[in-house]
Write an enzyme that holds these catalytic residues in place. Structure first.
Site, PDB file in Angstrom:
ATOM      1  N   ASN A   9       0.829  -1.087  -0.107  1.00 15.51           N
ATOM      2  CA  ASN A   9      -0.316   0.083  -0.001  1.00 15.51           C
ATOM      3  C   ASN A   9       0.918   1.271  -0.004  1.00 15.51           C
ATOM      4  O   ASN A   9       1.380   1.746   0.971  1.00 15.51           O
ATOM      5  CB  ASN A   9      -0.980  -0.009   1.250  1.00 15.51           C
ATOM      6  CG  ASN A   9      -1.845   1.150   1.339  1.00 15.51           C
ATOM      7  OD1 ASN A   9      -1.717   2.140   0.551  1.00 15.51           O
ATOM      8  ND2 ASN A   9      -2.887   0.971   2.150  1.00 15.51           N
ATOM      9  N   ARG A  87      -2.710  -2.280  -3.243  1.00 18.13           N
ATOM     10  CA  ARG A  87      -3.788  -0.817  -3.483  1.00 18.13           C
ATOM     11  C   ARG A  87      -3.296   0.001  -4.461  1.00 18.13           C
ATOM     12  O   ARG A  87      -2.378   0.767  -4.460  1.00 18.13           O
ATOM     13  CB  ARG A  87      -3.714  -0.148  -1.998  1.00 18.13           C
ATOM     14  CG  ARG A  87      -4.764   0.873  -1.672  1.00 18.13           C
ATOM     15  CD  ARG A  87      -4.480   1.628  -0.782  1.00 18.13           C
ATOM     16  NE  ARG A  87      -5.507   2.829  -0.613  1.00 18.13           N
ATOM     17  CZ  ARG A  87      -5.376   4.343  -0.151  1.00 18.13           C
ATOM     18  NH1 ARG A  87      -4.269   4.411   0.325  1.00 18.13           N
ATOM     19  NH2 ARG A  87      -6.240   4.922  -0.247  1.00 18.13           N
ATOM     20  N   HIS A 175     -11.355   5.432  -0.629  1.00 19.46           N
ATOM     21  CA  HIS A 175     -11.162   4.665   0.371  1.00 19.46           C
ATOM     22  C   HIS A 175     -12.234   3.334   0.340  1.00 19.46           C
ATOM     23  O   HIS A 175     -12.496   2.787   1.372  1.00 19.46           O
ATOM     24  CB  HIS A 175     -11.678   5.421   1.780  1.00 19.46           C
ATOM     25  CG  HIS A 175     -10.770   6.579   1.900  1.00 19.46           C
ATOM     26  ND1 HIS A 175     -11.415   7.909   2.229  1.00 19.46           N
ATOM     27  CD2 HIS A 175      -9.376   6.616   1.888  1.00 19.46           C
ATOM     28  CE1 HIS A 175     -10.254   8.502   2.429  1.00 19.46           C
ATOM     29  NE2 HIS A 175      -9.383   7.813   2.498  1.00 19.46           N
ATOM     30  N   ARG A 235      -5.459  18.281   2.218  1.00 23.54           N
ATOM     31  CA  ARG A 235      -6.586  18.268   1.020  1.00 23.54           C
ATOM     32  C   ARG A 235      -7.685  19.443   1.440  1.00 23.54           C
ATOM     33  O   ARG A 235      -8.412  19.295   2.450  1.00 23.54           O
ATOM     34  CB  ARG A 235      -6.730  16.969   0.498  1.00 23.54           C
ATOM     35  CG  ARG A 235      -5.825  16.611  -0.262  1.00 23.54           C
ATOM     36  CD  ARG A 235      -6.192  15.221  -0.668  1.00 23.54           C
ATOM     37  NE  ARG A 235      -5.781  14.211   0.142  1.00 23.54           N
ATOM     38  CZ  ARG A 235      -5.899  13.028  -0.018  1.00 23.54           C
ATOM     39  NH1 ARG A 235      -6.756  12.426  -0.635  1.00 23.54           N
ATOM     40  NH2 ARG A 235      -5.440  12.088   0.971  1.00 23.54           N
ATOM     41  N   GLU A 371      -7.189  -2.644   5.348  1.00 22.80           N
ATOM     42  CA  GLU A 371      -7.309  -2.690   3.756  1.00 22.80           C
ATOM     43  C   GLU A 371      -6.352  -3.840   3.337  1.00 22.80           C
ATOM     44  O   GLU A 371      -6.879  -4.484   2.273  1.00 22.80           O
ATOM     45  CB  GLU A 371      -6.763  -1.262   3.207  1.00 22.80           C
ATOM     46  CG  GLU A 371      -7.776  -0.178   3.472  1.00 22.80           C
ATOM     47  CD  GLU A 371      -6.864   1.271   3.306  1.00 22.80           C
ATOM     48  OE1 GLU A 371      -7.492   2.010   2.854  1.00 22.80           O
ATOM     49  OE2 GLU A 371      -5.796   1.278   3.557  1.00 22.80           O
TER      50      GLU A 371
END
Length: 387
Positions: A9, A87, A175, A235, A371
Site C-alpha cells: 500500500n 492498493r 477509500h 487537502r 485494507e
C-alpha cells in the site's frame, strides 16, 4: 499451501506492507511500514518482527520496497511469494473487481495519475518494483474506487453537460477497500445489521464518508478526485468551483499552483497554519488549531446528515481510520449533536475507545480498518485455481 502473499500500500511518503500465509482466508504473518520517504525515512514492523523503528535509506517508493523485501526475507522460511496485491487508488470508470496488472492495464492506470497525484503514481511505482523483485508472482491490483462502482445514477453524475459524464467525469469515490472491510466486519460482529443503512466515517490523513445500504455503496463524500468532501490533512475538501475560477482569473494562479495548493497546502494545515496532524492540533491552544478542529468536526457532522438523508435514515454509524479509531475527542464532538438521528453518546465508552460508543437506538461503532486483509483475500482468490 506454503506459499506467501505480500500486500503493498504505497502512498506519497510511505509504503505499508503485510505478509500472509496463503490460504482461503490468508493468515497475516507480519505487517509494517516505511514512512518519511523524501525526508527522514524509517522502517518499522507493527507485528511479526523486531520492535522499534530504524532509520533507512529510501529516497522513493521503489527503494522503500527493496528495504521491505530485505526485512521480510527471513520470515519467508524459504517459501516463495506467489502473489503480490497492491492498493491502487484509481481504477477508472470500468474496473469494479481486482485485476491482474498486465502492461496494458498499467498503461491505462497511468492515465489516472492527474486525478490522484498524491497516490496513483506511487502506487504504480511500487507495482513496477514488485514486478522486478518477484517476476514470477501474480500481481493483482485492488482499487479504492471499485466499491463505489454501482452508485445510483443521481449519486454518480455532475450537473455539467452530459457528454463529460460519458467521457468519465463522474463521482468515483475512494477509500473503497476500507469501506469494504469495515462493512463486512460490522456484519460479522452484528448480524442483526445485515441489509441495514450504515454510514461509515473513514477519518485519517485522507478522510471521507460513505453511505452503505445492504452492503453496497450508495454515496460517497469524495467525488471525481480525492479532493472532494470533508477537509483532510492537507487537502481542501469541498469548494465552490467559483473560487478556483477566481484564483485562475483574478489571482493569476496557474493550474499547477492550484493543484499544489489544493493537495498540499489546504485542509487542516491551511486552516490552522500550524500542522496537518490532528494530534498536534488537538494538543494546541492556538486559535488556528481550534478553528481547524471545529471546521473539521462541523463538515463531518454535516456530511453524516446528508448521508442519512440519502439513505432515508440510519441504522448504525461507524468510525474508522487513524482519527476515527484513535481520537475520542473528535468522535465525541461529532456525535454529541446527532441526537436527531437517535445517537446518544456514551462518553465513558468513547473515552476508553470501546467497540460501541453510544447508548441510543442508533448504535455507533469504532472498528479498526484492514485494507491489507481485503487485498490479501483478493490475491488468494486469484491464486486459488493454481492450487
Amino acid at each position: 499451501m506454503g506459499q506467501r502473499i505480500l500486500t503493498v500500500n504505497a502512498g506519497s511518503s510511505s509504503v505499508k506492507f503485510a505478509l500472509y500465509k496463503t490460504a482461503e482466508t490468508p493468515e497475516c504473518i507480519a505487517r509494517g511500514q516505511v514512512q518519511g520517504i523524501g525526508s527522514t525515512p524509517s522502517f518499522q514492523f507493527k507485528s511479526g518482527g523486531p520492535k522499534g523503528s530504524e532509520p533507512i535509506d529510501a529516497t522513493d517508493q521503489g527503494r522503500a520496497l527493496e528495504v521491505i523485501l530485505d526485512k521480510i526475507t527471513p520470515l519467508l522460511d524459504g517459501q516463495e511469494v506467489a502473489g503480490v496485491g497492491h492498493r491502487i487508488v484509481h481504477g477508472g470508470p470500468l474496473r469494479a473487481t481486482p485485476t491482474e496488472l498486465t502492461d496494458e492495464v498499467m498503461a491505462d492506470l497511468a492515465t489516472f495519475n492527474p486525478l490522484a497525484p498524491l497516490h496513483q503514481p506511487h502506487n504504480l511505482s511500487a507495482v513496477a518494483a514488485a514486478q522486478r523483485a518477484f517476476p514470477y508472482a501474480l500481481q493483482i491490483g485492488c482499487f479504492d474506487t471499485a466499491f463505489h462502482r454501482n452508485h445510483p445514477w443521481e449519486n454518480d453524475i455532475y450537473a455539467i453537460p452530459r457528454k463529460f459524464y460519458q467521457q468519465g467525469i463522474k463521482r468515483y469515490g475512494f477509500h473503497g477497500l476500507s469501506y469494504d472491510y469495515v462493512s463486512h466486519q460490522l456484519i460479522r460482529e452484528r448480524p442483526d445489521l445485515h441489509g441495514k443503512r450504515i454510514i461509515i466515517c473513514h477519518l485519517g490523513s485522507g478522510a471521507s464518508i460513505c453511505a452503505v445500504n445492504g452492503g453496497h455503496s450508495i454515496s460517497s463524500s469524495m467525488g471525481f478526485s480525492p479532493l472532494d468532501g470533508i477537509p483532510m490533512s492537507t487537502r481542501s475538501g469541498h469548494l465552490d468551483p467559483g473560487i478556483l475560477l477566481y484564483l485562475l482569473e483574478t489571482e493569476g494562479m496557474t493550474p499547477q499552483e492550484l493543484t499544489h495548493m489544493l493537495y498540499y497546502e489546504s485542509g487542516l494545515l491551511g486552516l490552522s497554519g500550524i500542522s496537518h496532524d490532528m494530534q498536534v492540533l488537538e494538543a494546541s491552544d492556538a486559535q488556528g488549531a481550534k478553528d481547524a478542529v471545529e471546521y473539521f468536526v462541523y463538515r463531518v457532522r454535516r456530511e453524516i446528515g446528508a448521508m442519512a438523508a440519502t439513505l432515508s435514515g440510519i441504522d448504525a454509524l461507524v468510525f474508522c481510520g487513524g482519527i476515527g479509531e484513535n481520537s475520542p475527542n473528535i468522535r465525541q464532538q461529532i456525535i454529541e449533536r446527532l441526537g436527531f438521528l437517535g445517537i446518544l453518546p456514551d462518553a465513558e465508552a468513547n473515552a476508553q475507545n470501546a467497540r460501541e460508543i453510544a447508548k441510543g437506538p442508533t448504535p455507533v461503532f469504532v472498528l479498526p480498518t484492514d485494507e491489507e486483509q481485503v487485498i490479501a483475500d483478493a490475491v488468494a482468490k486469484a491464486l486459488a485455481p493454481a492450487h
